[in-house]
Design a protein around this motif. Structure first.
Motif, PDB file in Angstrom:
ATOM      1  N   GLU A 101      -0.292   9.656   3.475  1.00  0.00           N
ATOM      2  CA  GLU A 101       0.858   9.213   4.278  1.00  0.00           C
ATOM      3  C   GLU A 101       1.112   7.721   4.092  1.00  0.00           C
ATOM      4  O   GLU A 101       2.263   7.288   4.055  1.00  0.00           O
ATOM      5  N   LEU A 142       4.460   5.971   2.689  1.00  0.00           N
ATOM      6  CA  LEU A 142       5.110   4.904   3.447  1.00  0.00           C
ATOM      7  C   LEU A 142       5.322   3.665   2.581  1.00  0.00           C
ATOM      8  O   LEU A 142       6.383   3.040   2.635  1.00  0.00           O
ATOM      9  N   TYR A 175      10.103   6.824  10.447  1.00  0.00           N
ATOM     10  CA  TYR A 175       8.801   6.975  11.095  1.00  0.00           C
ATOM     11  C   TYR A 175       8.952   6.675  12.578  1.00  0.00           C
ATOM     12  O   TYR A 175       9.028   5.528  12.988  1.00  0.00           O
TER      13      TYR A 175
END
Length: 157
Positions: A49, A53, A93
């Motif tokens: 993740e 990102l 996010y």
């Protein structure tokens, strides 16, 4: 006679507790590999993740550079800029990430044209992420660092 039967019940209780303890000690080695696999999986998911990102942050930073939303003073200052919640919300996010992140630009080379009306810079863009306490990462002291090289052209007026 009653005293004998009462003493016998205490011994039976002790035997049951010892047998329960033996069962628990035998079950722990069977459970430990599954707990280890779960921790490793959570760590892997956190790093994947984070990689995703960082790729989104790199594209967003390149887009903001292209649209001149990042001032030249930020590029020249070499100071770390905090990756805050508004940047993360723009990337989609909503939940907080288990890292604190920064980015900064370091100038590697620059070249000015002979007429002096524009310059080309080669910058190193560094994203640094430090795991927060309670994150599913083994070494919480070691930061994750992602390095990119970008070219920025500034034209004079």
């Amino acid at each position: 006679m009653k005293f004998y039967s009462l003493k016998r019940h205490y011994i039976m209780l002790l035997e049951v507790l010892i047998s329960f303890l033996l069962v628990v000690f035998c079950a722990l080695p069977l459970i430990y590999p599954h707990v280890f696999i779960l921790k490793s999986e959570r760590e892997f998911v956190s790093t994947v993740e984070l990689d995703h990102l960082v790729n989104l942050l790199f594209v967003d930073t390149m887009q903001r550079l292209y649209q001149n939303e990042i001032p030249l003073s930020v590029l020249e200052s070499k100071q770390s800029q905090q990756i805050n919640d508004t940047i993360l919300k723009n990337l989609g996010y909503e939940d907080p990430i288990p890292f604190t992140g920064t980015y900064r630009f370091i100038e590697k080379k620059h070249k000015t044209s002979k007429t002096g009306d524009h310059s080309v810079y080669l910058y190193k863009l560094i994203f640094t992420f430090i795991p927060k306490k309670g994150a599913f990462i083994k070494n919480t002291q070691d930061p994750f660092s992602y390095n990119y090289e970008i070219v920025v052209e500034r034209k004079g007026k």
